[in-house]
Design an enzyme around this catalytic site. Structure first.
Site, short mmCIF file in Angstrom:
data_model
loop_
_atom_site.label_atom_id
_atom_site.label_comp_id
_atom_site.label_asym_id
_atom_site.label_seq_id
_atom_site.Cartn_x
_atom_site.Cartn_y
_atom_site.Cartn_z
N THR A 46 -82.87 29.79 9.96
CA THR A 46 -82.16 30.83 10.72
C THR A 46 -81.45 31.78 9.76
O THR A 46 -81.43 31.56 8.55
CB THR A 46 -81.18 30.19 11.73
OG1 THR A 46 -80.66 31.21 12.59
CG2 THR A 46 -80.02 29.49 11.05
N ASN A 47 -80.90 32.83 10.30
CA ASN A 47 -80.12 33.77 9.50
C ASN A 47 -78.66 33.61 9.84
O ASN A 47 -78.32 33.31 10.99
CB ASN A 47 -80.51 35.21 9.86
CG ASN A 47 -81.78 35.65 9.16
OD1 ASN A 47 -82.52 34.82 8.65
ND2 ASN A 47 -82.01 36.93 9.16
N ARG A 48 -77.79 33.83 8.89
CA ARG A 48 -76.36 33.74 9.18
C ARG A 48 -75.96 34.91 10.06
O ARG A 48 -76.12 36.07 9.69
CB ARG A 48 -75.57 33.81 7.88
CG ARG A 48 -75.36 32.48 7.22
CD ARG A 48 -74.54 32.63 5.98
NE ARG A 48 -73.11 32.72 6.26
CZ ARG A 48 -72.21 32.99 5.33
NH1 ARG A 48 -72.58 33.23 4.11
NH2 ARG A 48 -70.94 33.03 5.65
N SER A 49 -75.49 34.60 11.25
CA SER A 49 -74.97 35.64 12.14
C SER A 49 -74.26 34.96 13.29
O SER A 49 -74.83 34.07 13.92
CB SER A 49 -76.12 36.50 12.68
OG SER A 49 -75.65 37.32 13.74
#
Ligand code: CTP
Length: 408
Positions: free
Chosen positions: A212-215
């Site tokens: 996943t992406n950090r957000s």
């Protein structure tokens, strides 16, 4: 912070006799901090739970009680209050006050004012579950709704009696979101469809692992709220996040980049503006398994394939039919912020890009503040200081509004 849709607006809060009255103080405080002119009317029963001084200490307006009914200007007080307010919020509203208003009784300053009010009215019931479920209360609430009064809640949970059930007043934060919806309805973006994406997409490796992406999704959710504040019809396409949906937004939950692609493309054609705040995963595992991958004590190779660039697909469609009229992208950069953001603006055919430096520790991921630069296709560059994400959202929406009106 001051919130545009609430700043300098005039809201009247009616407080009745429930243990939830203390939460009304929080609501009054939140409104006052946002810049709202707040006046409060308390019933005699409310004064058993909380003092007028509590409210008076939180707001710059006035606190009225039934003792004001017999004062010098008493004959016009309720009419004055009812006519000056842009919104009357009765929170908490007891079964008794609800019954009075439903039946047009006017035996207290609050019920008189509610009867005289021409502005929208929001009611947040708070009572014992049995009282709430009683057919008399249910019929009264239906009557109020049929007359256009907005009834919010009550929520389920632990009640003052120690029992559990429906009867808890909605939390002040949620009531505030409803207030924003009502006060923003006729805003500058009324009639416009705004699509916002938020959060980091998740790509499955096996049932317990993912990429996943950090957000946190906070900036995207703030954008959705800012668009709602201006009266827009908002579709919020959200990757997994625990954030509550802003009142009035149509939320579409997605998980993967592929699901987000599908949702964005289907929303695109009807969108006046697309705000692509989501952190979309750029890679997805070539294969995912239904069973958990066991560790063998050795390393493992993970083959990754590129995901679809959603904004490029949006640009293709837009070239054919002109929708969305405005497309805003986000650039999370760790070096050469402006230069890289400008490249993305061009490559993805955007109207504007919001560039943020992800190396800053006081801004960006997880925190409530952000420091961004807005770069428009026209060449206009606006560097904003470190401000709350809601303020960033308002600045972005100011530009979106200008672009939609052809002033960008
Ligand atoms: N974006 C997209 N589809 C993707 C990846 C990103 O539409 N598959 C969008 C993001 O939502 C954002 C913009 O493109 O609005 C820029 O995202 P960013 O991650 O900064 O850039 P990338 O295109 O991924 O480029 P790079 O990885 O080279 O920085």
């Amino acid at each position: 912070m001051k919130i545009s849709v609430l700043n300098n607006r005039h809201v009247l809060i009616g407080v009745t006799g429930s243990i939830a009255a203390y939460k009304a103080a929080d609501l009054a405080s939140k409104l006052a901090q946002a810049g709202t002119q707040v006046d409060v009317i308390m019933t005699d029963a409310a004064r058993q739970f909380i003092a007028p001084l509590t409210f008076q200490s939180l707001i710059s307006g006035s606190v009225f009680t039934d003792s004001d009914l017999w004062g010098r200007k008493a004959h016009i007080l309720h009419v004055d209050l009812a006519h000056h307010a842009e919104l009357l919020v009765i929170a908490p509203a007891t079964a008794n006050t609800i019954a009075h208003i439903a039946n047009g009784l006017a035996d207290s300053l609050l019920s008189m004012t509610a009867l005289a009010a021409r502005c929208p009215v929001i009611i947040a019931p708070a009572m014992d579950a049995g009282m709430f479920e009683n057919p008399a209360t249910q019929a009264n609430l239906r009557t109020l709704e049929q007359r256009g009064i907005i009834v919010i809640g009550p929520a389920e949970g632990r009640l003052a009696s120690g029992l559990s059930g429906a009867g808890r007043m909605m939390e002040p934060k949620q009531i505030l979101s409803h207030i924003r919806r009502v006060l923003g309805e006729a805003g500058a973006l009324a009639g416009c469809n705004v699509v916002v994406t938020a959060g980091g997409t998740q790509e499955t490796i096996d049932p317990v692992r993912m990429i996943t992406n950090r957000s946190s999704g906070k900036q995207g959710f703030a954008l959705a709220q800012a668009a709602l504040d201006r009266g827009a019809t908002v579709t919020l396409i959200a990757a997994p996040t625990g954030l509550p949906t802003p009142v009035g937004a149509r939320r579409i939950d997605v998980r993967t980049a592929a699901e987000m692609t599908k949702a964005v493309l289907s929303a695109r054609e009807k969108a006046d503006a697309l705000l692509m705040a989501a952190a979309v995963a750029d890679f997805t595992p070539a294969k995912s398994t239904d069973q958990k991958i066991r560790k063998s004590g050795e390393g493992m190779h993970l083959e990754l394939l590129p995901t679809q660039d959603i904004l490029s697909l949006v640009a293709e469609g837009r070239q054919k039919d002109g929708w969305p009229k405005v497309v805003v992208g986000f650039a999370a950069e760790s070096q050469d912020l402006i230069e890289n953001a400008k490249k993305k603006l061009k490559k993805k055919h955007l109207s504007m890009i919001v560039a943020n430096d992800i190396t800053a520790t006081d801004a960006g991921f997880e925190v409530d503040s952000n420091r961004v630069t807005l770069i428009q296709a026209s060449g206009n560059v606006q560097a904003l200081p470190l401000i709350p994400k809601m303020a960033v959202a308002e600045a972005v929406l100011d530009q979106v509004e200008n672009l939609l009106k052809g002033k960008g």
